[in-house]
Design a protein around this motif. Structure first.
Motif, short mmCIF file in Angstrom:
data_model
loop_
_atom_site.label_atom_id
_atom_site.label_comp_id
_atom_site.label_asym_id
_atom_site.label_seq_id
_atom_site.Cartn_x
_atom_site.Cartn_y
_atom_site.Cartn_z
N SER A 269 9.98 57.07 -2.79
CA SER A 269 10.61 56.27 -3.89
C SER A 269 9.82 56.17 -5.22
N GLY A 270 8.74 56.52 -5.36
CA GLY A 270 7.85 56.46 -6.57
C GLY A 270 8.19 57.20 -7.53
N ARG A 271 7.62 56.83 -8.86
CA ARG A 271 8.33 57.58 -9.86
C ARG A 271 7.70 58.88 -9.91
N ARG A 272 6.80 59.26 -9.58
CA ARG A 272 6.30 60.67 -9.60
C ARG A 272 7.29 61.68 -8.52
N ALA A 273 7.46 60.88 -7.52
CA ALA A 273 8.36 61.70 -6.59
C ALA A 273 9.61 61.81 -7.11
N ARG A 274 10.33 60.94 -7.59
CA ARG A 274 11.54 60.99 -8.39
C ARG A 274 11.67 62.13 -9.23
N GLN A 275 10.56 62.36 -10.09
CA GLN A 275 10.63 63.22 -11.17
C GLN A 275 10.32 64.58 -10.54
N VAL A 276 9.60 64.81 -9.40
CA VAL A 276 9.28 66.11 -8.80
C VAL A 276 10.70 66.45 -7.95
N LEU A 277 11.26 65.71 -7.41
CA LEU A 277 12.57 65.74 -6.70
C LEU A 277 13.51 66.24 -7.64
N ARG A 278 13.67 65.60 -8.79
CA ARG A 278 14.72 65.86 -9.82
C ARG A 278 14.50 67.43 -10.39
N SER A 279 13.13 67.42 -10.78
CA SER A 279 12.87 68.82 -11.35
C SER A 279 13.17 70.07 -10.53
N ALA A 280 12.81 69.84 -9.33
CA ALA A 280 12.86 70.88 -8.05
C ALA A 280 14.37 70.97 -7.92
N PHE A 281 15.26 70.17 -7.95
CA PHE A 281 16.63 70.23 -7.32
C PHE A 281 17.33 70.89 -8.81
N ASP A 282 17.00 70.65 -10.06
CA ASP A 282 17.51 71.29 -11.31
C ASP A 282 17.10 72.74 -11.25
N TRP A 283 15.92 73.00 -10.88
CA TRP A 283 15.31 74.46 -10.64
C TRP A 283 15.94 75.11 -9.74
N TRP A 284 16.62 74.66 -8.60
CA TRP A 284 17.57 75.43 -7.59
C TRP A 284 18.91 75.64 -8.06
N LEU A 285 19.40 74.65 -8.87
CA LEU A 285 20.75 74.84 -9.18
C LEU A 285 20.80 75.99 -10.38
N GLU A 286 19.69 76.07 -10.95
CA GLU A 286 19.53 77.20 -12.16
C GLU A 286 19.14 78.61 -11.57
N TRP A 287 18.11 78.70 -10.46
CA TRP A 287 17.52 79.88 -10.15
C TRP A 287 18.05 80.13 -8.87
N GLU A 288 18.00 79.32 -8.08
CA GLU A 288 18.06 79.41 -6.40
C GLU A 288 17.09 80.51 -5.68
N ARG A 289 17.20 81.71 -6.32
CA ARG A 289 16.38 82.83 -5.82
C ARG A 289 16.73 83.13 -4.15
N ASP A 290 18.06 83.25 -3.95
CA ASP A 290 18.38 83.55 -2.61
C ASP A 290 17.60 84.71 -2.11
N ASP A 291 17.39 85.59 -3.18
CA ASP A 291 16.69 86.98 -2.92
C ASP A 291 15.49 86.96 -2.03
N HIS A 292 14.74 85.70 -2.40
CA HIS A 292 13.08 85.67 -1.80
C HIS A 292 13.19 85.42 -0.37
N PRO A 293 12.41 86.07 0.59
CA PRO A 293 12.29 86.23 1.80
C PRO A 293 12.14 84.75 2.59
N ARG A 294 11.54 83.65 1.64
CA ARG A 294 11.08 82.28 2.26
C ARG A 294 11.96 81.39 1.61
N ASN A 295 13.18 81.78 1.05
CA ASN A 295 13.91 80.96 0.40
C ASN A 295 14.31 79.71 1.11
N ARG A 296 14.59 80.09 2.54
CA ARG A 296 15.26 78.92 3.14
C ARG A 296 13.85 77.76 3.56
#
Length: 312
Positions: free
Chosen positions: A228-255
């Protein structure tokens, strides 16, 4: 996104969770034949993988983990003594034999170095050494082997995950320090990578691995605020936004990344976002991070998925 399967089908698929091959169907097929001693298909698979280093590392590691890998890889190498693919597979199989305490780290190291000499550009033998020193080596050796992997493939996914896990274990009693070195390393690696690189999710991996260490040291209740810390929230928001834009389902370790991200989103209390990730994960669950801290990963994953999808 497709809806979750009916409960009957879900139960049938639950038995297939945690297959390290993930969604690599070619690998699954070849692994089955390799387990029966037919290594010709493995040769073709690795030739076709070529210098896709993340995919090569993923495939070699999964094949090397099979119980009979050492015997069949040795047979292949006897038939083709100059095969870098056979030597690399045997080297990684020897690493897992050592990790099971059925072989020596010295023999595994020797096999990895021989494989590395046959194909100097390949980071996979060095990934084997990284796995080996994660268990048996010093911090200096581990860092040196990581540098060797990164010198051959700057964005090596598996190697960066191993480094993050290792760094997270430093100063276990330090509490939720937002300046811990594991966060700096993950942020640096993500920033150094191209925009579409899956290493964009590495800061989330860092938070999960640090959570593992904190929870083991002080109990899970003491680490709840970790998400729930500020840094954790920023990191999670950035990573989720990255996934929405790129996803990279072609990467072997995507899951692998999706499992960590779903776990983090659920820990953050964002069940709707976690649900979207569970749909993409499907049956390709990974033991980490659902085993954190000291949980049965199968039960933890099913409970988390039910909570996110509203089927509990």
């Amino acid at each position: 996104m497709s809806p979750p399967p009916p409960l009957g089908r879900a139960r049938k698929r639950d038995a297939q969770l945690f297959d390290p091959a993930l969604c690599d169907t070619e690998l699954v097929e070849v692994r089955g034949q390799f387990g029966q001693g037919r290594w010709a298909k493995v040769r073709t698979l690795l030739v076709d993988t070529a210098d896709d280093w993340d995919r090569r590392g993923h495939r070699v590691v999964v094949l090397a983990e099979t119980p009979t890998a050492t015997a069949w890889a040795r047979e292949w190498l006897l038939a083709e003594p100059d095969s870098a693919d056979a030597a690399t597979l045997l080297a990684c199989a020897t690493v897992f034999t050592a990790l099971r305490h059925k072989g020596t780290p010295e023999a595994a190291e020797e096999a990895c170095r021989r494989a590395a000499s046959l194909l100097p550009a390949d980071p996979t033998p060095w990934l084997g050494l990284l796995l080996l020193t994660r268990a048996f080596g010093t911090d200096e050796e581990f860092s040196r082997h990581f540098d060797q992997v990164r010198a051959r493939h700057l964005e090596h996914h598996h190697a960066h995950h191993l480094m993050v896990a290792k760094l997270a274990e430093r100063t276990p009693g330090g509490g939720s320090d937002p300046l811990h070195e594991v966060y700096d390393f993950a942020a640096w690696a993500a920033e150094e990578s191209p925009a579409d690189s899956p290493l964009a999710v590495l800061p989330v991996i860092a938070h999960a691995e640090r959570y593992r260490v904190l929870a083991a040291h002080g109990g899970p209740d003491g680490a709840v605020t970790h998400w729930s810390g500020r840094r954790a929230r920023q990191v999670l928001r950035s990573a989720f936004d990255w996934w929405l834009e790129w996803e990279r389902d072609d990467h072997p370790r995507n899951r692998v990344d999706l499992n960590f991200l779903a776990h983090a989103k659920l820990s953050e209390g964002r069940s709707a976002e976690a649900a979207a990730l569970f749909h993409r994960i499907g049956r390709h669950a990974t033991p980490a991070p659902w085993s954190y801290p000291d949980l049965d990963p199968h039960k933890a994953f099913l409970a988390a998925r039910s909570a996110a999808l509203g089927t509990a």
